[in-house]
Design a protein around this motif. Structure first.
Motif, mmCIF file in Angstrom:
data_model
loop_
_atom_site.group_PDB
_atom_site.id
_atom_site.type_symbol
_atom_site.label_atom_id
_atom_site.label_comp_id
_atom_site.label_asym_id
_atom_site.label_seq_id
_atom_site.Cartn_x
_atom_site.Cartn_y
_atom_site.Cartn_z
ATOM 1 N N UNK A 177 0.811 -1.219 0.000
ATOM 2 C CA UNK A 177 0.000 0.000 0.000
ATOM 3 C C UNK A 177 0.840 1.263 0.000
ATOM 4 N N UNK A 178 2.058 1.162 0.512
ATOM 5 C CA UNK A 178 3.015 2.274 0.520
ATOM 6 C C UNK A 178 4.288 1.783 -0.153
ATOM 7 N N UNK A 179 4.750 2.504 -1.141
ATOM 8 C CA UNK A 179 5.926 2.113 -1.910
ATOM 9 C C UNK A 179 7.017 3.168 -1.757
ATOM 10 N N UNK A 180 8.245 2.729 -1.492
ATOM 11 C CA UNK A 180 9.403 3.623 -1.451
ATOM 12 C C UNK A 180 10.199 3.434 -2.736
ATOM 13 N N UNK A 181 10.564 4.550 -3.359
ATOM 14 C CA UNK A 181 11.362 4.524 -4.571
ATOM 15 C C UNK A 181 12.681 5.259 -4.342
ATOM 16 N N UNK A 182 13.765 4.655 -4.781
ATOM 17 C CA UNK A 182 15.095 5.261 -4.695
ATOM 18 C C UNK A 182 15.433 5.842 -6.070
ATOM 19 N N UNK A 183 15.564 7.171 -6.127
ATOM 20 C CA UNK A 183 15.778 7.845 -7.408
ATOM 21 C C UNK A 183 17.253 8.076 -7.721
ATOM 22 N N UNK A 184 18.153 7.350 -7.057
ATOM 23 C CA UNK A 184 19.576 7.459 -7.365
ATOM 24 C C UNK A 184 19.945 6.421 -8.432
ATOM 25 N N UNK A 241 12.446 0.404 -4.079
ATOM 26 C CA UNK A 241 12.666 -0.032 -5.456
ATOM 27 C C UNK A 241 13.494 1.028 -6.188
ATOM 28 N N UNK A 242 14.408 0.566 -7.008
ATOM 29 C CA UNK A 242 15.225 1.494 -7.789
ATOM 30 C C UNK A 242 14.392 2.115 -8.905
ATOM 31 N N UNK A 243 14.449 3.442 -8.971
ATOM 32 C CA UNK A 243 13.820 4.153 -10.092
ATOM 33 C C UNK A 243 14.724 5.310 -10.479
ATOM 34 N N UNK A 244 15.664 5.010 -11.350
ATOM 35 C CA UNK A 244 16.599 6.024 -11.826
ATOM 36 C C UNK A 244 15.897 6.846 -12.910
ATOM 37 N N UNK A 245 15.587 8.112 -12.641
ATOM 38 C CA UNK A 245 14.842 8.892 -13.627
ATOM 39 C C UNK A 245 15.612 9.140 -14.920
ATOM 40 N N UNK A 246 16.933 8.985 -14.878
ATOM 41 C CA UNK A 246 17.744 9.188 -16.079
ATOM 42 C C UNK A 246 17.817 7.923 -16.931
ATOM 43 N N UNK A 247 17.238 6.852 -16.401
ATOM 44 C CA UNK A 247 17.115 5.613 -17.152
ATOM 45 C C UNK A 247 15.657 5.155 -17.119
ATOM 46 N N UNK A 248 14.763 6.101 -17.294
ATOM 47 C CA UNK A 248 13.333 5.829 -17.183
ATOM 48 C C UNK A 248 12.844 4.724 -18.110
#
Length: 204
Positions: free
Chosen positions: A101-108, A122-129
């Motif tokens: 219900x709550x998700x943490x995203x790591x934008x590094x 969860x990994x979410x690199x915005x430069x590799x979307x």
């Protein structure tokens, strides 16, 4: 002229007038007695005031502690919100996080993520979307709240990631940017884990 006894209407009207007169006299005496008494009632005081209306804080209200913060101002212009460190910890400890219900995203990037990240993030690199977005989008659409963080300080990658998610169709009210970031998290001695992401495709 007919007498009042022979005219019931006139007699009734006279009775009403007499009753009104008696009431007025009684009222005058009552007001005078109230004014002279040391225990008299104040005629201007409201003895039955309405209770003050209080509004409980909204769930997820995250910007109240950081008014004037430039990051909060930038995100507000995008329709997004910042979550404080205290509330980020509270969301991490919420049982709903374990249930998705709550998700943490790591934008590094993946190197930084592998060296240490908030447990379960969860990994979410915005430069590799193109590579990372498909893996987290379904999670974010089904979650009630998404907390996005990066390194903290001057890092703006979490803001960029939040905007990408919003533009991908995730409702903006779900998205919370943890601007203080991983730096504040580790600085507070909170738990962390290491290792490569399991669900996101590795970077080539």
């Amino acid at each position: 002229m007919a007498s009042d006894a022979n005219n019931p209407g006139r007699a009734g009207l006279a009775g009403i007038r007499e009753g009104i007169g008696v009431c007025l006299v009684a009222l005058i005496f009552a007001l005078a007695a109230n004014a002279l008494s040391s225990r008299g009632l104040s005629l201007t005081r409201n003895y039955f005031p309405r209770p003050p209306v209080t509004h409980p804080p909204k769930s997820g209200d995250s910007t109240s502690e950081i008014t004037g913060d430039p990051t909060a101002t930038r995100l507000a212009a995008q329709g997004l919100n910042v979550v404080t460190h205290t509330n980020a910890v509270r969301l991490f400890q919420d049982p709903a996080r374990v249930q998705g219900g709550i998700v943490f995203l790591d934008a590094r990037n993946e190197t930084q993520y592998s060296a240490g990240h908030i447990p379960g993030a969860h990994l979410f690199d915005p430069y590799r979307a193109p590579q990372s977005l498909p893996a987290v989008l379904a999670l974010c659409l089904s979650a009630e709240q998404i907390v996005i963080y990066c390194g903290g300080g001057e890092c703006e990658d979490s803001e960029f990631a939040a905007i990408l998610l919003r533009d991908a169709g995730v409702p903006a009210e779900k998205i919370l940017v943890y601007a203080e970031g991983f730096q504040a998290w580790t600085g507070a001695g909170l738990p962390m884990e290491t290792g490569r992401p399991d669900r996101n495709p590795p970077s080539p």
